[in-house]
Design a protein around this motif. Structure first.
Motif, PDB file in Angstrom:
ATOM      1  N   ARG A   1      -6.742  -5.594  -8.557  1.00  0.00           N
ATOM      2  CA  ARG A   1      -7.950  -4.849  -8.936  1.00  0.00           C
ATOM      3  C   ARG A   1      -9.138  -5.254  -8.060  1.00  0.00           C
ATOM      4  NH1 ARG A   1      -7.603  -2.184 -14.000  1.00  0.00           N
ATOM      5  NH2 ARG A   1      -5.673  -2.664 -15.104  1.00  0.00           N
TER       6      ARG A   1
ATOM      7  N   TYR B   1      -1.896   0.263 -11.980  1.00  0.00           N
ATOM      8  CA  TYR B   1      -1.883  -1.084 -12.548  1.00  0.00           C
ATOM      9  C   TYR B   1      -1.002  -1.085 -13.793  1.00  0.00           C
ATOM     10  CZ  TYR B   1      -5.915  -1.676  -9.482  1.00  0.00           C
ATOM     11  OH  TYR B   1      -6.739  -1.703  -8.390  1.00  0.00           O
TER      12      TYR B   1
ATOM     13  N   LEU C   1      -4.466   5.635  -5.826  1.00  0.00           N
ATOM     14  CA  LEU C   1      -4.520   4.955  -7.118  1.00  0.00           C
ATOM     15  C   LEU C   1      -4.565   5.996  -8.233  1.00  0.00           C
ATOM     16  CD1 LEU C   1      -4.758   2.027  -8.233  1.00  0.00           C
ATOM     17  CD2 LEU C   1      -7.245   2.311  -8.171  1.00  0.00           C
TER      18      LEU C   1
ATOM     19  N   LEU D   1       1.606  -4.246 -10.413  1.00  0.00           N
ATOM     20  CA  LEU D   1       1.558  -2.866  -9.927  1.00  0.00           C
ATOM     21  C   LEU D   1       2.884  -2.156 -10.147  1.00  0.00           C
ATOM     22  CD1 LEU D   1      -0.055  -3.374  -6.382  1.00  0.00           C
ATOM     23  CD2 LEU D   1      -1.206  -2.627  -8.482  1.00  0.00           C
TER      24      LEU D   1
ATOM     25  N   ASN E   1      -6.991   5.598  -2.014  1.00  0.00           N
ATOM     26  CA  ASN E   1      -7.438   4.209  -2.057  1.00  0.00           C
ATOM     27  C   ASN E   1      -7.432   3.548  -0.685  1.00  0.00           C
ATOM     28  OD1 ASN E   1      -6.618   1.103  -2.574  1.00  0.00           O
ATOM     29  ND2 ASN E   1      -7.953   1.899  -4.204  1.00  0.00           N
TER      30      ASN E   1
END
Lengths: 135, 135
Positions: B69, B58, B11, B41, B79
């Protein structure tokens, strides 16, 4: 020069619970478990195909864990990716010239040879380890 | 059955800054960048040797990003790891029988086929994605 990914480091609270999960459910082979008292870590080395993961747990709240906690933090989960390099000094110098710096205290001798962790503030939030294998 | 690691999801706050870092400094090859509006995304697909990483950002604070999220959180860095499976329904059932559950809302159709994210509370803190490639 960056050569290849050496391993993915995963911080866990309980290495005793994590090892059977990765071995029995996700197909990893346990290679060895090493306690490195000087840095307050227990590390389990596991392999699946071309991928090496290291499950890392702090051995307690001793003075020895303080530097490791400063570098790797407290959040269980994927912690760092380690890339093998042929020449750590030159790689760090090249990265520094574009604004990516090692965390203070590195380079140092680690379990994989000469190692350095890069400041995640300089790498879009990802903790990156570099290692130059020892001869 | 777990087949192999499909990718590592990272991320990032700025995909525009992260791509050149991974390409120019860490030897990755950019394969494609895809904006998936339905889940809020933007994902850049990169490869180095056998390793696939996905840089995930994002697209804003829209309603579409809310579920993403909720699953992936807000912390930039490593992530999730995604494992390919041959039969997602059976794998989820096998994992459930040992106390490892999918996050509510999964399985669903994702960028890689049928996907599910496992609850990190059940996996020693690591967010794990499973994907069954579509034919």
């Amino acid at each position: 020069m960056i050569l290849d990914i050496d391993h993915i480091g995963i911080l866990v609270e309980s290495i005793e619970k994590a090892i059977p999960m990765y071995v029995n459910l996700f197909g990893y082979i346990l290679q060895k478990t090493v306690t490195m008292e000087s840095v307050g870590l227990t590390v389990a080395f596991l392999k699946q195909g071309q991928t090496n993961i290291e499950l890392v747990a702090y051995t307690g709240n001793t003075d020895q864990t303080a530097f490791s906690r400063y570098v790797m933090g407290e959040q269980a989960g994927y912690n760092h990716i380690c890339y093998a390099v042929d020449d750590l000094t030159k790689t760090l110098s090249d990265l520094e010239s574009v604004g990516i710096n090692a965390i203070e205290g590195f380079p140092m001798k680690g379990g994989h040879g000469k190692i350095a962790f890069l400041d995640p503030n300089d790498t879009e939030g990802a903790l990156i380890e570099l290692c130059e294998p020892l001869d």
